[in-house]
Design a protein around this motif. Structure first.
Motif, short mmCIF file in Angstrom:
data_model
loop_
_atom_site.label_atom_id
_atom_site.label_comp_id
_atom_site.label_asym_id
_atom_site.label_seq_id
_atom_site.Cartn_x
_atom_site.Cartn_y
_atom_site.Cartn_z
N VAL A 149 0.85 -1.20 0.00
CA VAL A 149 0.00 0.00 0.00
C VAL A 149 0.88 1.25 0.00
CG1 VAL A 149 -1.79 1.26 1.24
CG2 VAL A 149 -1.86 -1.24 1.16
N MET A 150 1.96 1.24 0.79
CA MET A 150 2.86 2.39 0.85
C MET A 150 3.51 2.64 -0.50
SD MET A 150 4.69 1.69 4.52
CE MET A 150 5.79 3.09 4.35
N ALA A 151 3.90 1.56 -1.19
CA ALA A 151 4.55 1.71 -2.50
C ALA A 151 3.58 2.17 -3.57
CB ALA A 151 5.20 0.39 -2.91
N ALA A 152 2.30 1.82 -3.43
CA ALA A 152 1.31 2.19 -4.44
C ALA A 152 0.81 3.61 -4.27
CB ALA A 152 0.13 1.22 -4.39
N ASP A 153 1.04 4.21 -3.09
CA ASP A 153 0.54 5.56 -2.81
C ASP A 153 1.57 6.58 -3.30
OD1 ASP A 153 -0.63 7.83 -1.89
OD2 ASP A 153 -0.74 7.23 0.21
N SER A 154 1.27 7.26 -4.39
CA SER A 154 2.21 8.23 -4.95
C SER A 154 2.36 9.47 -4.09
CB SER A 154 1.75 8.63 -6.36
OG SER A 154 0.45 9.21 -6.31
N ALA A 155 1.41 9.70 -3.16
CA ALA A 155 1.51 10.87 -2.30
C ALA A 155 2.60 10.69 -1.25
CB ALA A 155 0.16 11.13 -1.61
N ARG A 156 2.99 9.46 -0.98
CA ARG A 156 4.06 9.21 -0.03
C ARG A 156 5.40 9.18 -0.76
NH1 ARG A 156 1.61 7.35 4.72
NH2 ARG A 156 -0.52 6.58 4.43
N SER A 157 6.47 9.18 0.01
CA SER A 157 7.80 9.20 -0.59
C SER A 157 8.40 7.82 -0.77
CB SER A 157 8.74 10.04 0.28
OG SER A 157 8.82 9.50 1.60
N PHE A 158 7.58 6.77 -0.62
CA PHE A 158 8.11 5.40 -0.65
C PHE A 158 7.74 4.64 -1.92
CE2 PHE A 158 7.32 6.64 3.78
CZ PHE A 158 8.62 6.58 4.27
N SER A 159 7.12 5.29 -2.88
CA SER A 159 6.73 4.59 -4.10
C SER A 159 7.91 4.02 -4.88
CB SER A 159 5.88 5.52 -4.99
OG SER A 159 6.56 6.72 -5.27
N PRO A 160 9.13 4.65 -4.88
CA PRO A 160 10.24 4.05 -5.62
C PRO A 160 10.70 2.70 -5.05
CG PRO A 160 10.66 6.39 -5.26
CD PRO A 160 9.48 6.03 -4.44
N LEU A 161 10.28 2.36 -3.84
CA LEU A 161 10.71 1.10 -3.23
C LEU A 161 10.14 -0.12 -3.95
CD1 LEU A 161 10.46 1.99 0.56
CD2 LEU A 161 12.54 1.49 -0.71
N GLU A 162 9.17 0.11 -4.82
CA GLU A 162 8.55 -1.00 -5.53
C GLU A 162 9.55 -1.72 -6.44
OE1 GLU A 162 4.11 -1.75 -7.40
OE2 GLU A 162 5.02 0.25 -7.50
N LYS A 163 10.63 -1.03 -6.81
CA LYS A 163 11.60 -1.64 -7.72
C LYS A 163 12.40 -2.76 -7.05
CE LYS A 163 15.14 1.80 -6.61
NZ LYS A 163 15.91 2.95 -7.11
N PHE A 164 12.34 -2.87 -5.71
CA PHE A 164 13.08 -3.92 -5.02
C PHE A 164 12.30 -5.23 -4.93
CE2 PHE A 164 14.90 0.03 -3.11
CZ PHE A 164 16.16 -0.10 -3.68
N GLY A 165 11.11 -5.28 -5.50
CA GLY A 165 10.41 -6.54 -5.60
C GLY A 165 9.35 -6.76 -4.54
N GLN A 166 8.49 -7.70 -4.81
CA GLN A 166 7.37 -8.00 -3.91
C GLN A 166 7.85 -8.64 -2.61
OE1 GLN A 166 4.16 -6.98 -4.54
NE2 GLN A 166 5.22 -5.94 -6.24
N ASN A 167 8.95 -9.40 -2.66
CA ASN A 167 9.46 -10.00 -1.42
C ASN A 167 9.86 -8.93 -0.42
OD1 ASN A 167 9.12 -12.62 -2.27
ND2 ASN A 167 11.20 -12.83 -3.06
N PHE A 168 10.44 -7.84 -0.92
CA PHE A 168 10.79 -6.76 0.00
C PHE A 168 9.55 -6.04 0.52
CE2 PHE A 168 11.31 -2.13 0.37
CZ PHE A 168 11.97 -2.11 1.58
N LEU A 169 8.58 -5.79 -0.34
CA LEU A 169 7.38 -5.07 0.11
C LEU A 169 6.66 -5.83 1.21
CD1 LEU A 169 5.94 -3.70 -3.26
CD2 LEU A 169 7.38 -2.54 -1.57
N GLU A 170 6.80 -7.15 1.23
CA GLU A 170 6.23 -7.92 2.33
C GLU A 170 6.98 -7.69 3.63
OE1 GLU A 170 6.14 -11.97 1.13
OE2 GLU A 170 4.63 -11.66 -0.44
N LYS A 171 8.23 -7.22 3.53
CA LYS A 171 9.03 -6.92 4.71
C LYS A 171 9.04 -5.43 5.04
CE LYS A 171 10.52 -11.10 5.58
NZ LYS A 171 10.19 -11.77 6.86
#
Length: 472
Positions: A149-171
């Protein structure tokens, strides 16, 4: 006789009950006074926060109009993997906690926010307890946000983290807490470094994720405790990633009240001995020695020293919060300088390639020769000679081998061709932002002017960029 026995049993029961209550009272730890924390961080002040909305709006406009066009045209993001979003420009200062496992990083965050014995507290323990990257930020009520959810929200500053993969987003996990300190700063708790576990077992690029947070952190706390002073491969790699950010690093020797004076001196020296090969600076780093948790200091320890060290650390944190806008503008200007240098280098590579090409030349062989030995063609020296670029700001030559490996030189245009009749030249616009617009914006804050009232006389926002290719 029975009455006497009954009386003795009652008296014995009362004595045992009283002893149990005394033991329970004695075992209950004494809480530390938090008044110094609230006064240093100004948590008890009711004055409204400064309104920098005008400055942020102007800063965002400068970035999108003067910096981003050149950044995208020469694919700077593929060189440094650093893409600035609107959420990052408007984000609060970030404080990053790094260090070995179970040294008290989560306990320190609980202490600073007063979350102990509340539903909001981070889980702590003697074993490795934090396996996620936890972002603690402000919100109207307690709320947990999943990483996807944090990576999908463009209003937050964490959207670029999506490039590290779904395994990371779970962490990755976010926690919103209604706390006054979090209105001005964001904390990031990281997994503890465990030297006997291979990095690949984490399931995501741990060092790359740490680098992403390090690049965006305003203050970096590297926490140790007296039992974990050894430096392994993963911690050594972490300090390599911190190179160039020494001014933002604060080293903390936590749980210092668990040692006697002589042992504390030995541990302090051992910590410096371990870190000396990793921090290659002339001035030694600042090390704070204290115990950051809510319980009172152990008796017969240097309470006054630990308290002074804690207040010094809190003053450092408050200084970062007070200078958040100045740091933000300086960060964007530093980014613009790097983008400009990158564009000049790509332009020089391209110009050299065009000069060496003939009708019968093999373009791939010609450019391979240039990339393998750029000094032979004076690529970097010509940039230093013809532009006001410091040699200390030049990127690594090896990085451009990989960059041009995925970006053919023929896919770029010369800087002289990056001009339009209405929009001006990309290079002139970014140079104007570096030399005039951003310094003027920074000066408007430093002079104590109202940050939300800016005129074009100050920032030059009404001027049209000069275009030497435009007909008069």
């Amino acid at each position: 006789m029975k009455g006497l026995n009954l009386l003795c049993c009652c008296v014995a029961s009362l004595l045992l009950l009283g002893t149990a209550e005394e033991v329970e009272d004695a075992s209950e730890p004494t809480k530390r006074d938090r008044s110094h924390l609230e006064s240093t961080l100004k948590l008890n002040e009711d004055k409204p926060a400064d309104d920098f909305s005008g400055v942020l709006q102007r800063l965002r406009k400068i970035y999108h109009s003067s910096i981003k066009p050149l950044e995208q045209s020469y694919r700077y993001n593929e060189l440094r993997q650093h893409e600035i979003t609107d959420g990052e420009i408007t984000s609060k200062p970030m404080v990053l906690f790094l260090g070995p496992w179970s040294v008290g990083k989560s306990s320190m965050i609980n202490y600073l926010l007063g979350l102990d014995d509340t539903p909001y507290q981070l889980y702590t323990g003697a074993e490795p307890t934090t396996s996620e990257f936890t972002v603690i930020m402000h919100g109207p009520k307690l709320k947990t946000i999943e990483g996807i959810v944090m990576a999908a929200d463009s209003a937050r500053s964490f959207s670029p983290l999506e490039k590290f993969g779904q395994n990371f987003l779970e962490k990755l996990i976010g926690i919103e807490v209604p706390h006054k300190l979090l209105e001005r700063v964001t904390f990031v708790d990281t997994p503890g470094i465990i030297e006997n576990r291979k990095q690949q077992e984490r399931g995501y690029p741990f060092n790359d994720v740490c680098q992403w947070f390090i690049d965006r952190a305003d203050l970096i706390f590297v926490v140790f405790d007296p039992t974990k002073l050894d430096v392994g491969l993963e911690l050594e790699m972490l300090f390599r990633q911190l190179k160039g950010r020494e001014s933002q690093i604060r080293i903390i020797l936590n749980k210092a009240d668990s040692l006697a004076t002589q042992e504390l001196m030995r541990v302090y020296g051992a910590l410096f001995w371990s870190l000396a090969p990793l921090i290659n600076v002339t001035e030694p780093p600042r090390v704070y020695v204290s115990s950051f948790w809510p319980q009172d200091y152990h008796p017969d320890t240097h309470k006054d020293l630990f308290l002074k060290e804690e207040i010094s650390l809190l003053e450092d944190l408050n200084q970062v919060i007070e200078n958040r806008m100045e740091n933000k503008i300086a960060f964007i200007r530093q980014h613009a300088i790097r983008v400009r240098i990158h564009a000049l280098l790509v332009d020089r590579y391209l110009q050299t390639y065009k000069d060496k090409m003939t009708f019968f030349s093999d373009g791939e062989l010609v450019f391979r020769d240039i990339v393998e030995d750029p000094d032979k063609f004076f690529i970097f020296k010509s940039i230093l000679a013809k532009t006001n670029v410091s040699k200390f700001d030049l990127p690594n030559r090896e990085a451009y081998k990989d960059f041009f490996g995925i970006n053919p030189i023929t896919s770029f245009k010369l800087l002289s061709q990056q001009c339009s009749y209405m929009g001006g030249c990309f290079l002139e616009k970014i140079e104007k932002a570096i030399t005039r617009e951003l310094p003027d914006l920074l000066g408007s804050i430093g002079l104590g002017k109202k940050p939300n009232v800016l005129s074009c006389d100050i920032t030059g926002c009404g001027e049209t960029p000069k275009n030497r290719y435009r007909k008069p």
